[in-house]
Design a protein around this motif. Structure first.
Motif, PDB file in Angstrom:
ATOM      1  N   MET A   1       0.813  -1.195   0.000  1.00  0.00           N
ATOM      2  CA  MET A   1       0.000   0.000   0.000  1.00  0.00           C
ATOM      3  C   MET A   1       0.857   1.260   0.000  1.00  0.00           C
ATOM      4  N   ALA A   2       1.978   1.199   0.734  1.00  0.00           N
ATOM      5  CA  ALA A   2       2.871   2.357   0.783  1.00  0.00           C
ATOM      6  C   ALA A   2       3.534   2.587  -0.561  1.00  0.00           C
ATOM      7  N   ALA A   3       3.780   1.539  -1.311  1.00  0.00           N
ATOM      8  CA  ALA A   3       4.440   1.674  -2.611  1.00  0.00           C
ATOM      9  C   ALA A   3       3.557   2.394  -3.603  1.00  0.00           C
ATOM     10  N   SER A   4       2.253   2.155  -3.564  1.00  0.00           N
ATOM     11  CA  SER A   4       1.360   2.812  -4.515  1.00  0.00           C
ATOM     12  C   SER A   4       1.186   4.294  -4.198  1.00  0.00           C
ATOM     13  N   ALA A   5       1.317   4.661  -2.915  1.00  0.00           N
ATOM     14  CA  ALA A   5       1.175   6.069  -2.528  1.00  0.00           C
ATOM     15  C   ALA A   5       2.387   6.880  -2.972  1.00  0.00           C
ATOM     16  N   SER A   6       3.549   6.242  -3.048  1.00  0.00           N
ATOM     17  CA  SER A   6       4.756   6.993  -3.391  1.00  0.00           C
ATOM     18  C   SER A   6       4.944   7.135  -4.903  1.00  0.00           C
ATOM     19  N   THR A   7       4.297   6.289  -5.706  1.00  0.00           N
ATOM     20  CA  THR A   7       4.451   6.393  -7.153  1.00  0.00           C
ATOM     21  C   THR A   7       3.552   7.489  -7.691  1.00  0.00           C
ATOM     22  N   PRO A   8       4.069   8.379  -8.535  1.00  0.00           N
ATOM     23  CA  PRO A   8       3.230   9.440  -9.083  1.00  0.00           C
ATOM     24  C   PRO A   8       2.222   8.857 -10.066  1.00  0.00           C
ATOM     25  N   HIS A   9       1.022   9.371  -9.980  1.00  0.00           N
ATOM     26  CA  HIS A   9      -0.013   8.878 -10.890  1.00  0.00           C
ATOM     27  C   HIS A   9       0.054   9.668 -12.186  1.00  0.00           C
ATOM     28  N   THR A  10       0.133   8.966 -13.285  1.00  0.00           N
ATOM     29  CA  THR A  10       0.180   9.613 -14.587  1.00  0.00           C
ATOM     30  C   THR A  10      -1.203   9.513 -15.215  1.00  0.00           C
ATOM     31  N   THR A  11      -1.603  10.599 -15.847  1.00  0.00           N
ATOM     32  CA  THR A  11      -2.901  10.610 -16.505  1.00  0.00           C
ATOM     33  C   THR A  11      -2.712  10.999 -17.949  1.00  0.00           C
ATOM     34  N   ASP A  12      -3.717  10.742 -18.728  1.00  0.00           N
ATOM     35  CA  ASP A  12      -3.675  11.109 -20.132  1.00  0.00           C
ATOM     36  C   ASP A  12      -4.176  12.526 -20.352  1.00  0.00           C
ATOM     37  N   PHE A  13      -4.662  13.152 -19.283  1.00  0.00           N
ATOM     38  CA  PHE A  13      -5.213  14.500 -19.384  1.00  0.00           C
ATOM     39  C   PHE A  13      -4.562  15.399 -18.349  1.00  0.00           C
ATOM     40  N   PRO A  14      -4.449  16.689 -18.653  1.00  0.00           N
ATOM     41  CA  PRO A  14      -3.872  17.609 -17.655  1.00  0.00           C
ATOM     42  C   PRO A  14      -4.832  17.796 -16.488  1.00  0.00           C
ATOM     43  N   ALA A  15      -4.290  18.179 -15.346  1.00  0.00           N
ATOM     44  CA  ALA A  15      -5.121  18.439 -14.172  1.00  0.00           C
ATOM     45  C   ALA A  15      -6.028  19.632 -14.432  1.00  0.00           C
ATOM     46  N   GLU A  16      -7.125  19.689 -13.710  1.00  0.00           N
ATOM     47  CA  GLU A  16      -8.109  20.766 -13.863  1.00  0.00           C
ATOM     48  C   GLU A  16      -7.456  22.121 -13.564  1.00  0.00           C
ATOM     49  N   GLY A  17      -7.626  23.078 -14.470  1.00  0.00           N
ATOM     50  CA  GLY A  17      -7.079  24.422 -14.283  1.00  0.00           C
ATOM     51  C   GLY A  17      -5.594  24.524 -14.559  1.00  0.00           C
ATOM     52  N   ARG A  18      -5.012  23.460 -15.137  1.00  0.00           N
ATOM     53  CA  ARG A  18      -3.586  23.461 -15.432  1.00  0.00           C
ATOM     54  C   ARG A  18      -3.357  23.481 -16.940  1.00  0.00           C
ATOM     55  N   CYS A  19      -2.147  23.811 -17.345  1.00  0.00           N
ATOM     56  CA  CYS A  19      -1.779  23.939 -18.752  1.00  0.00           C
ATOM     57  C   CYS A  19      -1.916  22.601 -19.478  1.00  0.00           C
ATOM     58  N   SER A  20      -2.374  22.654 -20.730  1.00  0.00           N
ATOM     59  CA  SER A  20      -2.565  21.447 -21.546  1.00  0.00           C
ATOM     60  C   SER A  20      -1.336  21.118 -22.391  1.00  0.00           C
ATOM     61  N   TYR A  21      -0.250  21.824 -22.212  1.00  0.00           N
ATOM     62  CA  TYR A  21       0.964  21.574 -22.992  1.00  0.00           C
ATOM     63  C   TYR A  21       1.680  20.354 -22.433  1.00  0.00           C
ATOM     64  N   TYR A  22       1.992  19.396 -23.301  1.00  0.00           N
ATOM     65  CA  TYR A  22       2.698  18.185 -22.885  1.00  0.00           C
ATOM     66  C   TYR A  22       4.203  18.423 -23.013  1.00  0.00           C
ATOM     67  N   VAL A  23       4.898  18.324 -21.899  1.00  0.00           N
ATOM     68  CA  VAL A  23       6.338  18.533 -21.866  1.00  0.00           C
ATOM     69  C   VAL A  23       6.993  17.186 -22.162  1.00  0.00           C
ATOM     70  N   GLU A  24       7.485  17.042 -23.373  1.00  0.00           N
ATOM     71  CA  GLU A  24       8.034  15.769 -23.835  1.00  0.00           C
ATOM     72  C   GLU A  24       9.236  15.338 -22.995  1.00  0.00           C
ATOM     73  N   LYS A  25      10.082  16.285 -22.651  1.00  0.00           N
ATOM     74  CA  LYS A  25      11.298  15.984 -21.898  1.00  0.00           C
ATOM     75  C   LYS A  25      10.975  15.384 -20.528  1.00  0.00           C
ATOM     76  N   LYS A  26       9.882  15.859 -19.920  1.00  0.00           N
ATOM     77  CA  LYS A  26       9.503  15.391 -18.584  1.00  0.00           C
ATOM     78  C   LYS A  26       8.438  14.297 -18.626  1.00  0.00           C
ATOM     79  N   LYS A  27       7.926  14.036 -19.814  1.00  0.00           N
ATOM     80  CA  LYS A  27       6.894  13.007 -20.004  1.00  0.00           C
ATOM     81  C   LYS A  27       5.659  13.272 -19.138  1.00  0.00           C
ATOM     82  N   ARG A  28       5.244  14.534 -19.109  1.00  0.00           N
ATOM     83  CA  ARG A  28       4.045  14.912 -18.351  1.00  0.00           C
ATOM     84  C   ARG A  28       3.522  16.242 -18.865  1.00  0.00           C
ATOM     85  N   PHE A  29       2.340  16.617 -18.413  1.00  0.00           N
ATOM     86  CA  PHE A  29       1.767  17.901 -18.780  1.00  0.00           C
ATOM     87  C   PHE A  29       2.371  18.991 -17.905  1.00  0.00           C
TER      88      PHE A  29
END
Length: 173
Positions: A1-29
Motif C-alpha cells: 500500500m505504501a508503494a502505490s502512494a509513493s508512485t506518481p499517478h500519470t494521466t492522459d489528461f492535464p489536471a483541472e485548471g492546469r496547462c494542456s501543454y505536454y512537456v516531452e522531456k519530462k513526459k508529463r503535462f
C-alpha cells in the motif's frame, strides 16, 4: 500500500485548471495554472491555435521567460528583472576613489635617478603636504580591570596570554 502512494499517478489528461501543454522531456503535462477560459499557460500559449495571431518574444531584461510582443512596454515596467530604483542615499562609485586628481605616472622612476634639483623639489612637496600633520606617535599600552583576571588566570596558556596582550594593545586604536 505504501508503494502505490509513493508512485506518481500519470494521466492522459492535464489536471483541472492546469496547462494542456505536454512537456516531452519530462513526459508529463505542464503544471502551470492557466487563465480563466484558456488551455495553456503564458509560456506555452504559442502552442494554442486560437492565440497564434499574438506573437510571444523573449523578455529583453531576462530571456528566461517570454512575453506577448504587443504587451512588451507594459511588461518592462513590472518585470522582476528590471533595474530597481536606488535609495536616496545611494551614490554611484562613492568608494571608487579619485579618478582624475591622482594620476599615477605611467613610468615609475627610482629616486636615485632624480637630479639634485628634482630631489629638492620632491622634498619641498613632501614637507608642504605633511605640514600640520601630527606625526608624532607614542606607544601606549592600555588595560582594563576585566583583562587582569584573564591575564592572571592559570587556565590560559602562553598562547592565550599572548593574544590577550595583543588585543589589549589594539584597544588603543
Amino acid at each position: 500500500m505504501a508503494a502505490s502512494a509513493s508512485t506518481p499517478h500519470t494521466t492522459d489528461f492535464p489536471a483541472e485548471g492546469r496547462c494542456s501543454y505536454y512537456v516531452e522531456k519530462k513526459k508529463r503535462f505542464c503544471r502551470m495554472v492557466v487563465a480563466a477560459g484558456k488551455r495553456f499557460c503564458g509560456e506555452h500559449a504559442g502552442a494554442a491555435e486560437e492565440e497564434n495571431a499574438r506573437k510571444r518574444i523573449l523578455c529583453p531584461l531576462d530571456p528566461k521567460h517570454t512575453v506577448y510582443e504587443d504587451q512588451l512596454a507594459k511588461h518592462l515596467k513590472k518585470c522582476n528583472s528590471r533595474e530597481k530604483p536606488k535609495p536616496d542615499f545611494f551614490i554611484q562609485d562613492i568608494n571608487a576613489g579619485l579618478k582624475d586628481e591622482t594620476e599615477i605616472p605611467e613610468q615609475l622612476v627610482p629616486i636615485s635617478s632624480l637630479s639634485e634639483e628634482q630631489l629638492e623639489n620632491l622634498i619641498k612637496k613632501l614637507r608642504k603636504a605633511s605640514e600640520g600633520l601630527n606625526s608624532t606617535l607614542k606607544d601606549q599600552i592600555m588595560s582594563h580591570p576585566a583583562l587582569h583576571d584573564a591575564l592572571n588566570d592559570p587556565k590560559n596558556g602562553d598562547s592565550a596570554t599572548k593574544h590577550l596582550k595583543q588585543q589589549r594593545q589594539s584597544m588603543n586604536g
